[in-house]
Scaffold this motif. Sequence first.
Motif, PDB file in Angstrom:
ATOM      1  N   ASN A  63       0.863  -1.092   0.073  1.00  0.00           N
ATOM      2  CA  ASN A  63      -0.161   0.085  -0.011  1.00  0.00           C
ATOM      3  C   ASN A  63       0.594   1.312  -0.022  1.00  0.00           C
ATOM      4  O   ASN A  63       0.377   2.428  -0.118  1.00  0.00           O
ATOM      5  N   GLY A  64       2.103   1.287   0.098  1.00  0.00           N
ATOM      6  CA  GLY A  64       3.054   2.327   0.174  1.00  0.00           C
ATOM      7  C   GLY A  64       3.048   3.381   1.394  1.00  0.00           C
ATOM      8  O   GLY A  64       3.519   4.199   1.387  1.00  0.00           O
ATOM      9  N   LYS A  65       2.342   2.698   2.379  1.00  0.00           N
ATOM     10  CA  LYS A  65       2.510   3.453   3.803  1.00  0.00           C
ATOM     11  C   LYS A  65       3.901   3.548   4.291  1.00  0.00           C
ATOM     12  O   LYS A  65       4.226   4.313   5.084  1.00  0.00           O
ATOM     13  N   SER A  66       4.814   2.760   3.930  1.00  0.00           N
ATOM     14  CA  SER A  66       5.988   2.557   4.344  1.00  0.00           C
ATOM     15  C   SER A  66       6.993   2.372   3.063  1.00  0.00           C
ATOM     16  O   SER A  66       6.446   1.814   1.914  1.00  0.00           O
ATOM     17  N   SER A  67       8.094   2.118   3.262  1.00  0.00           N
ATOM     18  CA  SER A  67       8.981   1.785   2.187  1.00  0.00           C
ATOM     19  C   SER A  67       8.754   0.482   1.762  1.00  0.00           C
ATOM     20  O   SER A  67       8.402  -0.628   2.787  1.00  0.00           O
ATOM     21  N   PHE A  68       9.180  -0.024   0.758  1.00  0.00           N
ATOM     22  CA  PHE A  68       8.954  -1.541   0.361  1.00  0.00           C
ATOM     23  C   PHE A  68       9.824  -2.345   0.972  1.00  0.00           C
ATOM     24  O   PHE A  68       9.388  -3.506   1.574  1.00  0.00           O
ATOM     25  N   LYS A  69      11.165  -2.057   1.705  1.00  0.00           N
ATOM     26  CA  LYS A  69      11.952  -2.910   2.209  1.00  0.00           C
ATOM     27  C   LYS A  69      11.414  -2.918   3.673  1.00  0.00           C
ATOM     28  O   LYS A  69      11.208  -3.960   4.153  1.00  0.00           O
ATOM     29  N   THR A  70      10.815  -1.952   4.280  1.00  0.00           N
ATOM     30  CA  THR A  70      10.178  -1.837   5.469  1.00  0.00           C
ATOM     31  C   THR A  70       9.027  -2.880   5.518  1.00  0.00           C
ATOM     32  O   THR A  70       9.002  -3.703   6.428  1.00  0.00           O
ATOM     33  N   TRP A  71       8.235  -2.929   4.419  1.00  0.00           N
ATOM     34  CA  TRP A  71       7.200  -3.850   4.499  1.00  0.00           C
ATOM     35  C   TRP A  71       7.634  -5.269   4.158  1.00  0.00           C
ATOM     36  O   TRP A  71       7.067  -6.063   4.672  1.00  0.00           O
ATOM     37  N   LEU A  72       8.568  -5.509   3.249  1.00  0.00           N
ATOM     38  CA  LEU A  72       9.217  -6.803   3.141  1.00  0.00           C
ATOM     39  C   LEU A  72       9.700  -7.449   4.585  1.00  0.00           C
ATOM     40  O   LEU A  72       9.452  -8.633   4.969  1.00  0.00           O
ATOM     41  N   TYR A  73      10.454  -6.552   5.141  1.00  0.00           N
ATOM     42  CA  TYR A  73      11.151  -6.973   6.378  1.00  0.00           C
ATOM     43  C   TYR A  73      10.124  -7.423   7.471  1.00  0.00           C
ATOM     44  O   TYR A  73      10.201  -8.309   8.315  1.00  0.00           O
ATOM     45  N   THR A  74       9.000  -6.565   7.495  1.00  0.00           N
ATOM     46  CA  THR A  74       7.854  -6.906   8.412  1.00  0.00           C
ATOM     47  C   THR A  74       7.251  -8.208   8.224  1.00  0.00           C
ATOM     48  O   THR A  74       7.022  -9.074   9.011  1.00  0.00           O
ATOM     49  N   ILE A  75       7.203  -8.575   6.898  1.00  0.00           N
ATOM     50  CA  ILE A  75       6.544  -9.854   6.434  1.00  0.00           C
ATOM     51  C   ILE A  75       7.449 -10.827   7.114  1.00  0.00           C
ATOM     52  O   ILE A  75       7.130 -11.882   7.617  1.00  0.00           O
ATOM     53  N   GLY A  76       8.842 -10.834   6.758  1.00  0.00           N
ATOM     54  CA  GLY A  76       9.826 -11.785   7.196  1.00  0.00           C
ATOM     55  C   GLY A  76       9.758 -11.921   8.674  1.00  0.00           C
ATOM     56  O   GLY A  76       9.819 -13.059   9.078  1.00  0.00           O
ATOM     57  N   ARG A  77       9.720 -10.832   9.277  1.00  0.00           N
ATOM     58  CA  ARG A  77       9.758 -11.093  10.791  1.00  0.00           C
ATOM     59  C   ARG A  77       8.475 -11.709  11.291  1.00  0.00           C
ATOM     60  O   ARG A  77       8.629 -12.508  12.001  1.00  0.00           O
ATOM     61  N   ASN A  78       7.464 -11.513  10.622  1.00  0.00           N
ATOM     62  CA  ASN A  78       6.067 -12.061  10.924  1.00  0.00           C
ATOM     63  C   ASN A  78       6.292 -13.705  10.828  1.00  0.00           C
ATOM     64  O   ASN A  78       6.026 -14.548  11.672  1.00  0.00           O
ATOM     65  N   ILE A  79       7.034 -14.019   9.632  1.00  0.00           N
ATOM     66  CA  ILE A  79       7.013 -15.625   9.341  1.00  0.00           C
ATOM     67  C   ILE A  79       8.041 -16.125  10.218  1.00  0.00           C
ATOM     68  O   ILE A  79       7.795 -17.169  10.781  1.00  0.00           O
TER      69      ILE A  79
END
Length: 184
Positions: A63-79
């Motif tokens: 959704n662009g509320k953060s940088s793509f990298k932030t979004w990707l790392y958040t997904i990785g952290r949740n996993i």
Amino acid sequence: MDNGESSYRRFLAGDDNGMVELVHEFRDGLMLYLRSYTDDISSAEDCVQDTFIKLAVKKPGFNGKSSFKTWLYTIGRNIAVDHQRRFKRNRDVSLDDYGSVSDEADIEQSYLITEQKINLRHAMRRLKEEYQQVLYLTYFEDFSNEDTARITGRSRKQIENLLYNARKALRAELVKEGFSYENL
């Protein structure tokens, strides 16, 4: 490249090279970050693969509320957090299922080029997990305090306090190893 967003959008539009670019761009950094959650390079590799598989199969919307990298790392952290929950439930696993420790050293040495960074990383491992994570995201991945807060699920103020305490603890570890205070 705009931090991966254009590659991901191209992938969503049908260009598989977009996903290849994302994997090449973010795999190593994400793996080293997730290792602080899994405490095992082999499990971190699995989590990284699961992260990219999730992007490829489920194609979550960015959704662009953060940088793509932030979004990707958040997904990785949740996993990684989910992985650790499953791991704690299934502790009766044979030692053959774990990768060798030498794999971790090889990956880190190829990613952390200079000897200073390697020594810094070793000193960081002796810190509390939350200190390791905030230092890694801030200094190795160049995330802002706000992005680090989003990734870790904390407030910006908590990240600032953690960073202050983490730097203090890291300085003490490095002084124990013989680094002079002036070099810190």
